[in-house]
Motif scaffolding. Structure first.
Motif, short mmCIF file in Angstrom:
data_model
loop_
_atom_site.label_atom_id
_atom_site.label_comp_id
_atom_site.label_asym_id
_atom_site.label_seq_id
_atom_site.Cartn_x
_atom_site.Cartn_y
_atom_site.Cartn_z
N GLY A 49 0.80 -1.22 0.00
CA GLY A 49 0.00 0.00 0.00
C GLY A 49 0.83 1.26 0.00
O GLY A 49 2.06 1.23 -0.07
N HIS A 50 0.12 2.39 0.06
CA HIS A 50 0.74 3.71 0.01
C HIS A 50 1.12 4.19 1.41
O HIS A 50 0.41 3.91 2.37
CB HIS A 50 -0.21 4.72 -0.64
CG HIS A 50 -0.47 4.41 -2.08
ND1 HIS A 50 0.42 4.70 -3.07
CD2 HIS A 50 -1.52 3.80 -2.68
CE1 HIS A 50 -0.06 4.30 -4.24
NE2 HIS A 50 -1.25 3.74 -4.02
N PHE A 51 2.21 4.93 1.48
CA PHE A 51 2.62 5.56 2.74
C PHE A 51 1.81 6.83 2.97
O PHE A 51 1.40 7.49 2.01
CB PHE A 51 4.11 5.94 2.68
CG PHE A 51 5.06 4.82 2.98
CD1 PHE A 51 4.83 3.52 2.52
CD2 PHE A 51 6.19 5.06 3.70
CE1 PHE A 51 5.72 2.49 2.79
CE2 PHE A 51 7.09 4.03 3.98
CZ PHE A 51 6.85 2.75 3.53
N SER A 52 1.63 7.18 4.23
CA SER A 52 1.03 8.47 4.57
C SER A 52 1.96 9.58 4.11
O SER A 52 3.19 9.45 4.18
CB SER A 52 0.84 8.59 6.09
OG SER A 52 0.02 7.56 6.57
N SER A 53 1.37 10.69 3.65
CA SER A 53 2.17 11.85 3.24
C SER A 53 2.29 12.82 4.41
O SER A 53 1.32 13.11 5.09
CB SER A 53 1.49 12.55 2.06
OG SER A 53 2.24 13.68 1.68
N PHE A 54 3.52 13.31 4.64
CA PHE A 54 3.79 14.28 5.69
C PHE A 54 4.48 15.49 5.05
O PHE A 54 5.70 15.47 4.85
CB PHE A 54 4.69 13.68 6.77
CG PHE A 54 4.00 12.67 7.65
CD1 PHE A 54 3.38 13.06 8.83
CD2 PHE A 54 3.97 11.32 7.30
CE1 PHE A 54 2.75 12.13 9.65
CE2 PHE A 54 3.35 10.39 8.10
CZ PHE A 54 2.74 10.80 9.28
N PRO A 55 3.73 16.54 4.72
CA PRO A 55 4.32 17.73 4.08
C PRO A 55 5.43 18.35 4.93
O PRO A 55 5.28 18.50 6.15
CB PRO A 55 3.14 18.68 3.95
CG PRO A 55 1.93 17.79 3.92
CD PRO A 55 2.27 16.65 4.84
N GLY A 56 6.57 18.66 4.27
CA GLY A 56 7.68 19.32 4.94
C GLY A 56 8.50 18.44 5.86
O GLY A 56 9.29 18.92 6.65
N ILE A 57 8.34 17.11 5.73
CA ILE A 57 9.00 16.17 6.63
C ILE A 57 9.99 15.30 5.84
O ILE A 57 9.70 14.87 4.73
CB ILE A 57 7.96 15.27 7.33
CG1 ILE A 57 6.99 16.09 8.17
CG2 ILE A 57 8.63 14.18 8.17
CD1 ILE A 57 7.59 16.80 9.35
N ASP A 58 11.15 15.03 6.44
CA ASP A 58 12.10 14.05 5.91
C ASP A 58 12.00 12.80 6.77
O ASP A 58 11.80 12.88 7.99
CB ASP A 58 13.53 14.61 5.93
CG ASP A 58 13.73 15.67 4.87
OD1 ASP A 58 13.17 15.53 3.77
OD2 ASP A 58 14.45 16.65 5.14
N ARG A 59 12.17 11.64 6.12
CA ARG A 59 11.94 10.36 6.79
C ARG A 59 13.11 9.43 6.53
O ARG A 59 13.70 9.45 5.46
CB ARG A 59 10.64 9.78 6.23
CG ARG A 59 10.43 8.31 6.37
CD ARG A 59 9.18 7.87 5.63
NE ARG A 59 8.06 7.90 6.54
CZ ARG A 59 6.79 7.94 6.15
NH1 ARG A 59 6.47 7.98 4.89
NH2 ARG A 59 5.84 7.93 7.05
N THR A 60 13.41 8.58 7.53
CA THR A 60 14.36 7.49 7.35
C THR A 60 13.70 6.22 7.85
O THR A 60 13.13 6.19 8.94
CB THR A 60 15.67 7.74 8.12
OG1 THR A 60 16.28 8.93 7.62
CG2 THR A 60 16.65 6.58 7.96
N LEU A 61 13.77 5.18 7.03
CA LEU A 61 13.10 3.91 7.32
C LEU A 61 14.14 2.81 7.45
O LEU A 61 15.07 2.73 6.64
CB LEU A 61 12.15 3.59 6.17
CG LEU A 61 10.95 2.73 6.46
CD1 LEU A 61 10.01 3.42 7.44
CD2 LEU A 61 10.21 2.43 5.16
#
Length: 191
Positions: A49-61
């Motif tokens: 599925g699709h990931f949630s969108s977080f405007p203005g956020i950087d992510r590390t998985l």
């Protein structure tokens, strides 16, 4: 040094409602999903599925458990992410979806607000002692496996699996593990 025990973490639905997340730590304390400076969480991904969108956020998985998943991040070639891979960083506000390799995975998710902060995530495997030097504003240690003793400025604490320590302006931290252990070192600094 603030110690967070795994049985105290908050459970909450994903932003897109597609699953559940375990919030390990957030700043400011108890900030909502719409207004955090940084956030660290775990999630079990049980279906494609699709990931949630977080405007203005950087992510590390990072993958903690499971066979892995292939991430499709807009503008990049598909990337298979497994427990053996280094943490993967990408913007949380571009379309991203995941396809599971073989059953559910559990991931560690680190997010920072791009205008204010940046972060770096490292996976450390320990057996014995190791010193960590950091110039980060905040340092978060998440113990994934085993048990780790951390000592800084004469203060010691033991982290067991899934426990976390949050340190402000650390300099040198000494880590020791009597058994094979794994920790994630998350450094958060002004952008």
């Amino acid at each position: 040094m603030k110690i967070l025990r795994s049985n105290d973490y908050r459970r909450m639905p994903w932003k897109n409602g597609g699953g559940e997340t375990v919030e390990i730590a957030v700043s400011p304390d108890r900030a909502p999903l719409s207004d955090f400076d940084w956030r660290i969480s775990m999630a079990t991904v049980a279906s494609d599925g699709h990931f949630s969108s977080f405007p203005g956020i950087d992510r590390t998985l990072s993958i903690l458990e499971g066979a892995g998943m292939t991430l499709s991040i807009e503008g990049r070639p598909p990337k298979l992410l497994t427990v053996a891979d280094a943490p993967l960083s990408f913007p949380a506000d571009i379309p991203t979806s995941a396809r599971l390799s073989d059953g559910p995975v559990t991931d560690l998710n680190v997010m920072t607000r791009r205008q204010r902060l940046k972060h770096r995530v490292r996976r450390l495997r320990l057996e014995g002692s190791q010193s960590v030097v950091s110039s980060a504003r905040e340092l978060v240690l998440f113990c994934h496996r085993g048990s780790v003793v951390l000592t800084t400025e004469g203060v010691s604490a033991t982290l067991h699996a899934f426990d976390t320590a949050v340190l402000v302006h650390p300099s040198t931290i000494n880590l020791s593990a009597e058994i094979a252990s794994e920790v994630f070192l998350i450094e958060i600094s002004p952008s």
